[in-house]
Design an enzyme around this catalytic site. Structure first.
Site, mmCIF file in Angstrom:
data_model
loop_
_atom_site.group_PDB
_atom_site.id
_atom_site.type_symbol
_atom_site.label_atom_id
_atom_site.label_comp_id
_atom_site.label_asym_id
_atom_site.label_seq_id
_atom_site.Cartn_x
_atom_site.Cartn_y
_atom_site.Cartn_z
ATOM 1 N N ASN A 21 0.758 -1.121 -0.057
ATOM 2 C CA ASN A 21 0.008 0.113 -0.033
ATOM 3 C C ASN A 21 1.041 1.131 -0.079
ATOM 4 O O ASN A 21 1.361 1.560 1.148
ATOM 5 C CB ASN A 21 -0.924 0.025 1.164
ATOM 6 C CG ASN A 21 -1.841 1.326 1.391
ATOM 7 O OD1 ASN A 21 -1.874 1.880 0.378
ATOM 8 N ND2 ASN A 21 -2.440 1.418 2.220
ATOM 9 N N LYS B 245 0.193 4.087 -0.728
ATOM 10 C CA LYS B 245 -0.615 5.330 -0.163
ATOM 11 C C LYS B 245 -0.140 6.652 -1.069
ATOM 12 O O LYS B 245 -0.028 6.245 -2.203
ATOM 13 C CB LYS B 245 -0.100 5.775 1.012
ATOM 14 C CG LYS B 245 -0.359 4.595 2.290
ATOM 15 C CD LYS B 245 -0.162 4.645 3.605
ATOM 16 C CE LYS B 245 -0.535 3.473 4.555
ATOM 17 N NZ LYS B 245 -0.328 3.636 6.064
ATOM 18 N N HIS C 13 -10.117 1.805 4.179
ATOM 19 C CA HIS C 13 -8.768 1.853 5.082
ATOM 20 C C HIS C 13 -9.064 2.983 5.922
ATOM 21 O O HIS C 13 -9.794 3.801 5.868
ATOM 22 C CB HIS C 13 -7.749 2.283 3.974
ATOM 23 C CG HIS C 13 -6.341 2.228 4.440
ATOM 24 N ND1 HIS C 13 -5.887 3.367 5.508
ATOM 25 C CD2 HIS C 13 -5.074 1.319 4.649
ATOM 26 C CE1 HIS C 13 -4.798 2.749 5.841
ATOM 27 N NE2 HIS C 13 -4.276 1.821 5.311
ATOM 28 N N GLU D 126 -7.276 5.281 7.118
ATOM 29 C CA GLU D 126 -7.003 6.468 6.752
ATOM 30 C C GLU D 126 -8.279 7.283 6.015
ATOM 31 O O GLU D 126 -8.476 8.217 6.285
ATOM 32 C CB GLU D 126 -5.555 6.748 6.146
ATOM 33 C CG GLU D 126 -4.589 6.393 6.834
ATOM 34 C CD GLU D 126 -3.350 5.943 6.128
ATOM 35 O OE1 GLU D 126 -3.100 5.758 5.098
ATOM 36 O OE2 GLU D 126 -2.452 5.337 7.131
ATOM 37 N N GLU E 46 -6.744 -4.343 10.004
ATOM 38 C CA GLU E 46 -5.574 -3.504 10.290
ATOM 39 C C GLU E 46 -6.068 -2.700 11.657
ATOM 40 O O GLU E 46 -6.739 -1.917 11.406
ATOM 41 C CB GLU E 46 -5.632 -2.534 9.127
ATOM 42 C CG GLU E 46 -4.989 -3.086 7.886
ATOM 43 C CD GLU E 46 -4.591 -2.282 6.884
ATOM 44 O OE1 GLU E 46 -3.118 -2.234 6.974
ATOM 45 O OE2 GLU E 46 -5.079 -1.649 6.035
ATOM 46 N N GLY F 89 1.132 2.287 10.641
ATOM 47 C CA GLY F 89 2.069 3.495 10.524
ATOM 48 C C GLY F 89 2.939 4.002 11.830
ATOM 49 O O GLY F 89 3.622 4.813 11.876
ATOM 50 N N SER G 217 2.269 -2.235 10.366
ATOM 51 C CA SER G 217 3.614 -2.165 10.893
ATOM 52 C C SER G 217 4.376 -3.517 10.598
ATOM 53 O O SER G 217 5.007 -4.220 11.351
ATOM 54 C CB SER G 217 3.805 -1.802 12.394
ATOM 55 O OG SER G 217 3.455 -0.598 12.568
HETATM 56 P P1 PGA Z 1 2.157 0.414 7.797
HETATM 57 O O1 PGA Z 1 0.634 0.683 6.760
HETATM 58 O O2 PGA Z 1 2.693 -0.986 7.229
HETATM 59 O O3 PGA Z 1 2.920 1.598 7.504
HETATM 60 O O4 PGA Z 1 1.563 0.407 9.342
HETATM 61 C C1 PGA Z 1 -0.134 -0.426 6.592
HETATM 62 C C2 PGA Z 1 -1.386 0.177 6.014
HETATM 63 O O5 PGA Z 1 -1.786 1.074 6.338
HETATM 64 O O6 PGA Z 1 -1.849 -0.611 5.246
#
Ligand code: PGA
Length: 244
Positions: A9, A11, A95, A97, A153, A159, A199
């Site tokens: 991903n 982003k 997601h 976000e 998630e 993140g 993460s």
């Molecule tokens: P991350 O993001 O691996 O940076 O924690 C995962 C995601 O948002 O899909």
């Protein structure tokens, strides 16, 4: 046997050339190895290039969002039908976000899931907690479930560098599968792929993917460096052979 899948991903990162180069390098390394499905979730602008580059390859191209209508006065939005039309394989919906920063709710995510499936896109629907599973799947038929992957998630892990514990992630994945069994029956529950995201990195992926109910991973930060992501793909490939 559920085919393991790892999804980068990206982003809102990279410029066009960086995205193209990353995918070209990935294709060169992957060769014909198809033990694991690899997906790239990129910003809409890059999708046509990536689809062209990935043509005839086992790599799946994933959009990061879409609207719940196909056409209309929705300035600035992306039509799921247009995504399907250019050859996108999956759309990721719900997601964290999107929910946190753009006010998406279970009901808008559910509307989006329904439209995307009707348009022929497969969907990676993300949930941050068990309670979201049922509402985002509302109205989805057993047949349509074949086009769904569920991404779990947990909010605290996205993140932050703090992944869920292996046991914690497995417990939730197992409960998600149980919910799918209650809603759709055993064959659908057995077939559906459940991904863990939050993460994921070189230190935790092998343990996570070894869990019986975790079929893959969604990778944010660790997918932005080519070498790191490639190592994650290799970890998945080794795990796939053991899991068989
Ligand atoms: P991350 O993001 O691996 O940076 O924690 C995962 C995601 O948002 O899909």
């Amino acid at each position: 046997m559920r085919k393991p899948i790892i999804v980068a991903n990206w982003k809102m990162n990279f410029l066009r050339d960086q995205a193209d180069l990353f995918l070209q390098k990935l294709l060169a390394r992957l060769g014909h190895n198809q033990t694991v499905e690899v997906g790239i979730a990129a910003q809409d602008l890059f999708l046509p290039d990536l689809i062209k580059i990935a043509d005839d390859s086992p790599i799946s191209i994933v959009a990061q969002n879409a609207h719940w209508e196909n056409f209309g006065a929705f300035t600035g939005e992306t039509s799921p039908k247009a995504l399907a039309n250019i050859g996108v394989d999956y759309v990721m919906l719900g997601h964290f976000e999107r929910r946190e920063l753009f006010n998406e709710t279970n009901s808008t995510v559910n509307l989006k899931v329904r439209t995307a499936l009707n348009d022929g896109l497969d969907v990676i629907v993300d949930v941050e907690e068990m309670e979201q599973v049922e509402p985002v799947l509302e109205g989805i038929t057993e047949e349509q479930m074949k086009g769904i992957i569920i991404g779990f998630e947990p909010t605290f892990a996205i993140g932050t560098g703090m992944s869920a514990s292996t046991k914690g992630a497995q417990d939730v994945a197992k409960r998600i599968r149980k919910t799918v069994r209650r809603l759709y029956g055993a064959p659908t529950a057995q077939a559906i792929r459940i991904l863990y995201g939050g993460s994921v990195d070189r230190d935790n992926l092998a343990d996570l993917i070894a869990q019986p109910d975790i079929d893959g991973s969604l990778v944010g930060r660790a997918s932005l460096d080519f070498q790191t992501f490639w190592e994650l793909v290799k970890i998945m490939q080794r795990a796939a052979v053991v899991k068989k």
